[in-house]
Design an enzyme around this catalytic site. Structure first.
Site, PDB file in Angstrom:
ATOM      1  N   GLU A  86       0.805  -1.224   0.000  1.00 46.09           N
ATOM      2  CA  GLU A  86       0.000   0.000   0.000  1.00 46.09           C
ATOM      3  C   GLU A  86       0.840   1.277   0.000  1.00 46.09           C
ATOM      4  O   GLU A  86       0.657   2.174   0.823  1.00 46.09           O
ATOM      5  CB  GLU A  86      -0.988  -0.005   1.166  1.00 46.09           C
ATOM      6  CG  GLU A  86      -2.065  -1.079   1.008  1.00 46.09           C
ATOM      7  CD  GLU A  86      -3.227  -0.930   1.964  1.00 46.09           C
ATOM      8  OE1 GLU A  86      -3.126  -0.158   2.926  1.00 46.09           O
ATOM      9  OE2 GLU A  86      -4.259  -1.595   1.739  1.00 46.09           O
ATOM     10  N   GLU A 138      -5.312  -8.531   0.055  1.00 44.69           N
ATOM     11  CA  GLU A 138      -6.168  -8.174   1.185  1.00 44.69           C
ATOM     12  C   GLU A 138      -7.585  -7.927   0.673  1.00 44.69           C
ATOM     13  O   GLU A 138      -7.768  -7.345  -0.389  1.00 44.69           O
ATOM     14  CB  GLU A 138      -5.674  -6.916   1.910  1.00 44.69           C
ATOM     15  CG  GLU A 138      -4.359  -7.081   2.647  1.00 44.69           C
ATOM     16  CD  GLU A 138      -3.957  -5.827   3.412  1.00 44.69           C
ATOM     17  OE1 GLU A 138      -4.864  -5.060   3.827  1.00 44.69           O
ATOM     18  OE2 GLU A 138      -2.751  -5.616   3.597  1.00 44.69           O
TER      19      GLU A 138
END
Length: 449
Positions: free
Chosen positions: A149, A345
């Site tokens: 991320e 995720e």
């Protein structure tokens, strides 16, 4: 089908057996939450946890390696290496494929004190760290992710524990991360390792708030800055033109050398890993107080402003739920890049309750995951190449900004933000549901085509 965690959120043992502090170990914790010093104590429970993962039926386990456990001061810590060697060997012995992220928000403190990612020297520090990981583990790890991320760190860094900085400073840091990622990717390829390597951004497709041309353009701009900037560099070796224009317009364009450009062009990825929780919706910019959240985003004058999508339900923690947006996002990424996709995720955070008889009835998690998996199956039927699905998370862990009360796992960890209790593990209803889904070895498709 697998599941995911990250080192600082699950391991604990923050200062044991040679581990040095990371920025996560010393950051200010939001009031009412816990720190990461014990977390789920996976460091001391990993054997029992892997046994539960095996019972769950996981085919893959995506986890991160703690940089400050492996190289706490720039030198290799043998005990840290041994921990991950033991974990990886145990996973392989149980036919669970290790999927490794090398950096997940937990920069070693000694590097942060020298300027962190804003200091170009961190590029070389990261390269040396990754070379150590490849030297020790590449024969046993088929899939690697460089940085988790990165776009969240650049756009909402204060939420995940990084200090408040200007957009100029953030995107210079971000550029150094992109260069570091490319150098490591090139190094991995030149090392002729058997596995594959790629980035792991958080991707959220962006809807326009209306059919007004201004809102359509706002969605294009937001997608460019939030999503494509990061993937275009990783896949094509160059900055996205829309994103670069936005950065120049707001005075946040980083310094990019000719050598940087060469490195970016030479270090492109093999596949794309990405995290998906929800889509975003934007309108043309209007004045509004910005409440930046990990998923809600923000506004930039003249380009876009995040707005609420009233067509979507929300989690109890205020995140939109958009399974059909998952299919949209998968198709959007694949149509741009035509590389294999790995979901690293996807999940729902909730305040899970352990009953007196040791059960956790999390039907909301089953519903959430079932709907997203159905839409993933439809995307695959559309022609998207999906190589794996690892929802967040394998086991309960400490949420980055909402502590232990925000649970994601298939396995409940008996502790609170205030009390460690006994840290016992309990299988949730979702554990048995996911176990059955994996055992069937099939993905049920929705009739909604």
């Amino acid at each position: 089908m697998g599941a995911s965690t990250s080192a600082y959120q699950v391991e604990g043992a923050w200062n044991e057996e040679g581990k040095g502090p990371s920025v996560q170990d010393v950051k200010k914790i939001p009031e009412g939450t816990t720190d990461f010093k014990v977390a789920s104590d996976h460091y001391h429970h990993y054997k029992a946890d892997v046994e539960l993962f095996k019972e769950l039926g996981l085919k893959a386990y995506r986890f991160s390696i703690s940089w400050s456990r492996v190289m706490p001061d720039g030198k290799v810590n043998p005990e840290g290496i041994q921990f991950y060697k033991n974990l990886i060997n145990l996973l392989n012995e149980n036919e669970i494929q290790p999927v490794v992220t090398v950096f997940h928000f937990d920069l070693p403190l000694y590097i942060a004190e020298k300027g962190g990612w804003e200091n170009r020297e961190t590029i070389e520090e990261f390269t040396r760290y990754c070379q150590v990981l490849f030297d020790y583990f590449a024969d046993d790890v088929p899939l690697w992710q460089t940085i988790n991320e990165q776009n969240v760190m650049a756009l909402a860094g204060s939420v995940i524990g990084t200090s408040q900085k200007s957009m100029k400073e953030k995107f210079q840091e971000n550029h150094h991360m992109l260069v570091a990622q490319a150098k490591v990717t090139k190094m991995f390829h030149e090392g002729n390792y058997q596995g594959k390597i790629g980035p792991a951004p958080n991707i959220a497709s962006v809807y326009p708030a209306s059919d007004r041309p201004e809102d359509q353009l706002a969605a294009l701009n937001m997608s460019a800055l939030r999503n494509w900037l990061f993937l275009d560099v990783a896949v094509f070796g160059r900055y996205n033109h829309n994103a670069w224009h936005i950065l120049e317009s707001i005075g946040a364009a980083p310094i990019v050398t000719k050598e940087d450009q060469e490195i970016l062009s030479q270090g492109t990825c093999d596949y794309i890993a990405f995290n998906y929780y929800n889509t975003m919706t934007v309108a043309s910019y209007f004045e509004k107080d910005n409440n930046i959240d990990q998923q809600s985003g923000f506004g930039i004058p003249g380009f876009f402003q995040s707005v609420e999508n009233t067509h979507l339900q929300m989690t109890e923690f205020g995140w939109p739920i958009d399974p059909k947006g998952f299919r949209f996002t998968l198709n959007e990424i694949y149509s741009r890049y035509h590389l294999p996709l790995l979901i690293t995720e996807n999940g729902i955070g909730a305040n899970d309750i352990l009953t007196d008889d040791g059960a956790v009835h999390d039907q909301y998690r089953i519903d959430y995951l079932k709907e997203h998996i159905e839409q993933m199956a439809l995307a695959m039927a559309d022609g998207v190449e999906v190589i794996g699905y690892c929802p967040w998370s394998a086991i309960d862990l400490v949420s980055t900004h909402e502590g232990m009360k925000k649970c994601y796992g298939f396995i409940y960890v008996n502790r609170t933000d205030e009390d460690l209790l006994d840290l016992a593990r309990y299988k949730k209803d979702s554990f048995y549901w996911y176990q059955e889904l994996i055992s069937k070895n099939e993905i049920e498709e929705s009739d909604d085509n």
